[in-house]
Motif scaffolding. Structure first.
Motif, mmCIF file in Angstrom:
data_model
loop_
_atom_site.group_PDB
_atom_site.id
_atom_site.type_symbol
_atom_site.label_atom_id
_atom_site.label_comp_id
_atom_site.label_asym_id
_atom_site.label_seq_id
_atom_site.Cartn_x
_atom_site.Cartn_y
_atom_site.Cartn_z
ATOM 1 N N THR A 28 53.740 28.552 66.340
ATOM 2 C CA THR A 28 54.300 29.653 67.187
ATOM 3 C C THR A 28 53.548 29.217 68.468
ATOM 4 O OG1 THR A 28 52.380 30.778 66.362
ATOM 5 C CG2 THR A 28 54.362 31.504 65.330
ATOM 6 N N SER A 54 57.896 31.560 78.749
ATOM 7 C CA SER A 54 58.794 32.381 77.777
ATOM 8 C C SER A 54 59.732 31.743 77.336
ATOM 9 C CB SER A 54 59.094 34.083 78.532
ATOM 10 O OG SER A 54 57.887 34.449 78.913
ATOM 11 N N THR A 58 58.858 28.230 74.317
ATOM 12 C CA THR A 58 59.569 28.966 73.255
ATOM 13 C C THR A 58 60.517 28.203 72.647
ATOM 14 O OG1 THR A 58 58.695 31.084 73.816
ATOM 15 C CG2 THR A 58 60.499 31.097 72.184
ATOM 16 N N ASN A 62 60.849 26.526 68.974
ATOM 17 C CA ASN A 62 61.773 26.760 67.872
ATOM 18 C C ASN A 62 62.723 25.456 67.578
ATOM 19 O OD1 ASN A 62 61.294 29.175 68.136
ATOM 20 N ND2 ASN A 62 62.672 29.764 69.673
#
Length: 268
Positions: A28, A54, A58, A62
């Motif tokens: 994460t 963001s 991210t 991912n």
């Protein structure tokens, strides 16, 4: 002054590495010491920080989770994923996403809208390697402007304990020689001749050596992202815009954090 690779990983690795101590299937994105909504004044507006953190950060994490799912990397700590994939020529996609995420976190975590001033001790340490703080800032900015394309400009410590400058391209990492992704590793005499005529060539007597020995590695101390998405929103694509981006970078560097990295690396 140079510490072992194991010590380096423990002492200099960013909170991105530290936050992944527990084994888990999914990595994460760790929180920052400031909010996206506030931005980092005067360097990054909220809109720019949203893209860098963001959206981009991210997306990197991912994609990394997708790449390592069902593989031997799945239950590794984040820093193990980074270093193990760096050692393998068959794991470029895993390395690129892990390294880019680590670099991005290291960059963003160095910033503050209310930064601590540089201490006399840190100023002396920098002056010992560059002659003065002013020379260091000038050469750092020149190296960053010399990046043609996407990459990173670093202040690093070499194995002799000297502070030097390093440019890496794309997801290039100072932690592993094979993955530094430096243009000068394959440069020709014609390339160096062209660089010598360019005031923003990134070529400096304070730069890391052009040709690295097999055991070369560096302790990262400070870096700036010279990826287009980092400065495009607030500064545009011009040379003057990138110059302003670099000027504002030095207005937001948290020097107390940099000092901790320097003295932890060198053992002072």
């Amino acid at each position: 002054m140079f510490r072992s690779a194991l010590r380096l990983h423990k002492s200099i690795a960013s909170p991105l590495a530290a936050s992944f101590r527990a084994k888990a299937r999914l990595h994460t994105v760790p929180s920052l010491p400031y909010t996206v909504e506030a931005g980092v004044t005067p360097l990054l507006s909220p809109a720019a920080l949203k893209i860098i953190y963001s959206d981009h950060q991210t997306g990197l994490i991912n994609r990394l989770n997708e790449l390592i799912a069902g593989s031997p990397y799945e239950d590794k700590l984040f820093y193990e994923v980074l270093m193990d994939s760096a050692s393998s020529l068959n794991e470029t996609q895993i390395f690129n996403n892990a390294s880019q995420a680590w670099n991005n976190d290291f960059f963003l975590r160095s910033l503050s809208s209310t930064p601590s001033a540089m201490s006399d001790a840190l100023a002396k340490r920098i002056a010992d390697s560059f002659g003065s703080v002013e020379v260091f800032k000038r050469e750092f900015k020149t190296n960053a402007l010399g990046l043609f394309g996407s990459g990173w400009t670093w202040l690093v410590e070499d194995k002799e304990g000297r502070l030097v400058l390093l440019n890496t391209y794309n997801a290039g990492s100072p932690h592993h020689r094979r993955r530094m992704q430096r243009n000068d590793e394959t440069a020709t005499d014609h390339d160096f001749a062209s660089q010598a005529q360019n005031p923003y060539s990134g070529v400096s007597k304070y730069s890391a050596p052009a040709k690295l020995m097999a055991n070369n590695s560096y302790v990262p101390i400070l870096c700036i992202s010279m990826w287009e998405h980092a400065y495009l929103t607030d500064y545009g694509v011009t040379l003057e815009g990138r110059k302003q981006y670099l000027e504002n970078f030095f207005k937001t560097v948290d020097w107390s954090l940099v000092e901790n990295r320097v003295f932890r690396a060198s053992g002072f």
